[in-house]
Motif scaffolding. Structure first.
Motif, mmCIF file in Angstrom:
data_model
loop_
_atom_site.group_PDB
_atom_site.id
_atom_site.type_symbol
_atom_site.label_atom_id
_atom_site.label_comp_id
_atom_site.label_asym_id
_atom_site.label_seq_id
_atom_site.Cartn_x
_atom_site.Cartn_y
_atom_site.Cartn_z
ATOM 1 N N GLN A 198 -27.097 35.647 -11.284
ATOM 2 C CA GLN A 198 -27.711 34.345 -11.023
ATOM 3 C C GLN A 198 -26.722 33.378 -10.381
ATOM 4 O OE1 GLN A 198 -29.328 33.062 -14.782
ATOM 5 N NE2 GLN A 198 -31.313 33.999 -14.383
ATOM 6 N N ARG A 199 -25.503 33.358 -10.900
ATOM 7 C CA ARG A 199 -24.494 32.456 -10.325
ATOM 8 C C ARG A 199 -24.171 32.836 -8.885
ATOM 9 N NH1 ARG A 199 -20.350 31.459 -15.415
ATOM 10 N NH2 ARG A 199 -21.838 30.238 -16.612
ATOM 11 N N ALA A 200 -24.057 34.122 -8.618
ATOM 12 C CA ALA A 200 -23.757 34.566 -7.255
ATOM 13 C C ALA A 200 -24.895 34.206 -6.303
ATOM 14 C CB ALA A 200 -23.505 36.068 -7.236
ATOM 15 N N LEU A 201 -26.129 34.430 -6.751
ATOM 16 C CA LEU A 201 -27.270 34.100 -5.892
ATOM 17 C C LEU A 201 -27.375 32.602 -5.645
ATOM 18 C CD1 LEU A 201 -29.998 36.564 -7.183
ATOM 19 C CD2 LEU A 201 -28.985 36.501 -4.912
ATOM 20 N N TRP A 202 -27.241 31.810 -6.704
ATOM 21 C CA TRP A 202 -27.336 30.353 -6.529
ATOM 22 C C TRP A 202 -26.215 29.833 -5.640
ATOM 23 C CZ3 TRP A 202 -31.354 27.559 -6.786
ATOM 24 C CH2 TRP A 202 -32.368 27.845 -7.677
ATOM 25 N N LEU A 203 -25.002 30.339 -5.846
ATOM 26 C CA LEU A 203 -23.882 29.894 -5.021
ATOM 27 C C LEU A 203 -24.119 30.229 -3.557
ATOM 28 C CD1 LEU A 203 -21.020 28.696 -4.870
ATOM 29 C CD2 LEU A 203 -20.146 31.016 -5.256
ATOM 30 N N SER A 204 -24.578 31.442 -3.275
ATOM 31 C CA SER A 204 -24.809 31.821 -1.882
ATOM 32 C C SER A 204 -25.970 31.054 -1.278
ATOM 33 C CB SER A 204 -25.060 33.326 -1.770
ATOM 34 O OG SER A 204 -26.332 33.667 -2.249
ATOM 35 N N ILE A 205 -26.999 30.788 -2.055
ATOM 36 C CA ILE A 205 -28.137 30.019 -1.521
ATOM 37 C C ILE A 205 -27.710 28.591 -1.205
ATOM 38 C CG2 ILE A 205 -30.369 29.009 -2.139
ATOM 39 C CD1 ILE A 205 -30.957 31.671 -3.624
ATOM 40 N N ILE A 206 -26.969 27.970 -2.108
ATOM 41 C CA ILE A 206 -26.528 26.594 -1.880
ATOM 42 C C ILE A 206 -25.584 26.517 -0.685
ATOM 43 C CG2 ILE A 206 -25.159 24.704 -2.867
ATOM 44 C CD1 ILE A 206 -26.394 25.537 -5.621
ATOM 45 N N VAL A 207 -24.564 27.387 -0.670
ATOM 46 C CA VAL A 207 -23.605 27.368 0.443
ATOM 47 C C VAL A 207 -24.306 27.774 1.744
ATOM 48 C CG1 VAL A 207 -21.483 28.418 1.330
ATOM 49 C CG2 VAL A 207 -21.622 27.750 -1.068
ATOM 50 N N GLY A 208 -25.182 28.765 1.662
ATOM 51 C CA GLY A 208 -25.926 29.184 2.852
ATOM 52 C C GLY A 208 -26.798 28.072 3.409
ATOM 53 N N GLY B 151 -26.204 35.190 7.056
ATOM 54 C CA GLY B 151 -25.312 36.317 6.784
ATOM 55 C C GLY B 151 -24.791 36.291 5.360
ATOM 56 N N LEU B 152 -24.435 35.100 4.885
ATOM 57 C CA LEU B 152 -23.930 34.960 3.520
ATOM 58 C C LEU B 152 -25.000 35.342 2.499
ATOM 59 C CD1 LEU B 152 -21.564 33.954 1.723
ATOM 60 C CD2 LEU B 152 -22.694 31.737 1.739
ATOM 61 N N ILE B 153 -26.199 34.852 2.700
ATOM 62 C CA ILE B 153 -27.292 35.157 1.771
ATOM 63 C C ILE B 153 -27.654 36.639 1.830
ATOM 64 C CG2 ILE B 153 -29.726 34.694 1.267
ATOM 65 C CD1 ILE B 153 -29.166 31.781 2.231
ATOM 66 N N LEU B 154 -27.696 37.213 3.022
ATOM 67 C CA LEU B 154 -28.012 38.639 3.162
ATOM 68 C C LEU B 154 -26.969 39.504 2.451
ATOM 69 C CD1 LEU B 154 -29.794 40.851 4.558
ATOM 70 C CD2 LEU B 154 -28.092 40.809 6.384
ATOM 71 N N GLY B 155 -25.706 39.231 2.689
ATOM 72 C CA GLY B 155 -24.645 39.998 2.042
ATOM 73 C C GLY B 155 -24.694 39.876 0.531
ATOM 74 N N THR B 156 -24.982 38.676 0.035
ATOM 75 C CA THR B 156 -25.045 38.466 -1.404
ATOM 76 C C THR B 156 -26.221 39.214 -2.028
ATOM 77 O OG1 THR B 156 -24.022 36.305 -1.146
ATOM 78 C CG2 THR B 156 -25.152 36.725 -3.224
ATOM 79 N N LEU B 157 -27.352 39.219 -1.364
ATOM 80 C CA LEU B 157 -28.508 39.959 -1.896
ATOM 81 C C LEU B 157 -28.182 41.439 -2.092
ATOM 82 C CD1 LEU B 157 -31.487 38.385 0.080
ATOM 83 C CD2 LEU B 157 -30.989 38.155 -2.340
ATOM 84 N N SER C 215 -25.162 42.678 -2.375
ATOM 85 C CA SER C 215 -24.120 42.759 -3.392
ATOM 86 C C SER C 215 -24.729 42.742 -4.796
ATOM 87 C CB SER C 215 -23.143 41.596 -3.238
ATOM 88 O OG SER C 215 -22.138 41.638 -4.211
ATOM 89 N N VAL C 216 -25.731 41.911 -4.989
ATOM 90 C CA VAL C 216 -26.422 41.840 -6.277
ATOM 91 C C VAL C 216 -27.158 43.149 -6.550
ATOM 92 C CG1 VAL C 216 -28.349 40.716 -7.483
ATOM 93 C CG2 VAL C 216 -26.593 39.335 -6.367
ATOM 94 N N LEU C 217 -27.828 43.689 -5.548
ATOM 95 C CA LEU C 217 -28.503 44.984 -5.723
ATOM 96 C C LEU C 217 -27.506 46.081 -6.089
ATOM 97 C CD1 LEU C 217 -31.072 44.965 -2.768
ATOM 98 C CD2 LEU C 217 -31.561 44.786 -5.209
ATOM 99 N N ASN C 218 -26.363 46.068 -5.432
ATOM 100 C CA ASN C 218 -25.318 47.042 -5.739
ATOM 101 C C ASN C 218 -24.838 46.893 -7.177
ATOM 102 O OD1 ASN C 218 -23.144 48.978 -5.204
ATOM 103 N ND2 ASN C 218 -21.810 47.182 -5.229
ATOM 104 N N PHE C 219 -24.632 45.670 -7.621
ATOM 105 C CA PHE C 219 -24.155 45.398 -8.980
ATOM 106 C C PHE C 219 -25.182 45.870 -10.014
ATOM 107 C CE2 PHE C 219 -23.274 42.254 -12.461
ATOM 108 C CZ PHE C 219 -22.004 42.711 -12.772
ATOM 109 N N ALA D 266 -21.520 37.829 6.250
ATOM 110 C CA ALA D 266 -22.122 38.956 5.533
ATOM 111 C C ALA D 266 -21.064 39.692 4.705
ATOM 112 C CB ALA D 266 -22.791 39.917 6.512
ATOM 113 N N ILE D 267 -19.860 39.821 5.247
ATOM 114 C CA ILE D 267 -18.772 40.464 4.503
ATOM 115 C C ILE D 267 -18.411 39.629 3.279
ATOM 116 C CG2 ILE D 267 -16.321 41.093 4.600
ATOM 117 C CD1 ILE D 267 -16.846 41.845 7.577
ATOM 118 N N VAL D 268 -18.337 38.313 3.454
ATOM 119 C CA VAL D 268 -18.060 37.432 2.317
ATOM 120 C C VAL D 268 -19.176 37.564 1.281
ATOM 121 C CG1 VAL D 268 -17.841 35.019 1.599
ATOM 122 C CG2 VAL D 268 -16.641 35.820 3.631
ATOM 123 N N GLY D 269 -20.411 37.634 1.726
ATOM 124 C CA GLY D 269 -21.542 37.800 0.819
ATOM 125 C C GLY D 269 -21.488 39.101 0.043
#
Length: 128
Positions: free
Chosen positions: A13-23, A37-43, A45-49, A100-103
């Motif tokens: 949740q924190r990763a998604l909210w942070l990427s959405i806000i920064v994105g 790109g940031l939001i896509l990479g984070t999504l 990353s969350v799926l991977n986690f 996307a890499i940062v995400g």
């Protein structure tokens, strides 16, 4: 296992909210490809986690050969999963590759930031 799921939920949740806000900040500032790109990479990353956490349970009560096969399959699948936003960022101009890499590393950054925020006050308390 309940505690593990709670920690996993909190981190994702924190990763998604942070990427959405920064994105959204980047999108509002006119850097739409960076925000997307940031939001896509984070999504991804969350799926991977989430997939990594779920695959740990499949290894209990199995032979060494089965555990090895499950582990290799899991790694290959997760690498392919993390390659998707990178390939999309390379192919499409609407996604920024660096963002996307940062995400993709957003989960790791959130875990590290949370750990540092917990440890810094502890370190200050020990010095006093």
């Amino acid at each position: 296992m309940d505690t593990v799921k709670q920690v996993q939920k909190k981190i994702t949740q924190r990763a998604l909210w942070l990427s959405i806000i920064v994105g959204l900040v980047f999108i509002v500032m006119g850097y739409k490809s960076v925000g997307k790109g940031l939001i896509l990479g984070t999504l991804f990353s969350v799926l991977n986690f989430i997939f990594m956490a779920r695959s740990i349970g499949y290894k209990f009560g199995r032979s060494k050969r089965q555990i090895f096969s499950i582990s290799i399959g899991s790694i290959i699948f997760r690498y392919i999963l993390l390659a998707i936003p990178l390939i999309a960022a390379v192919k499409f101009e609407q996604f920024n590759l660096v963002a996307a890499i940062v995400g993709v590393f957003m989960i790791q950054m959130v875990i590290l930031a949370e750990h540092l925020l917990i440890q810094i006050p502890i370190l200050r308390g020990k010095q006093i």
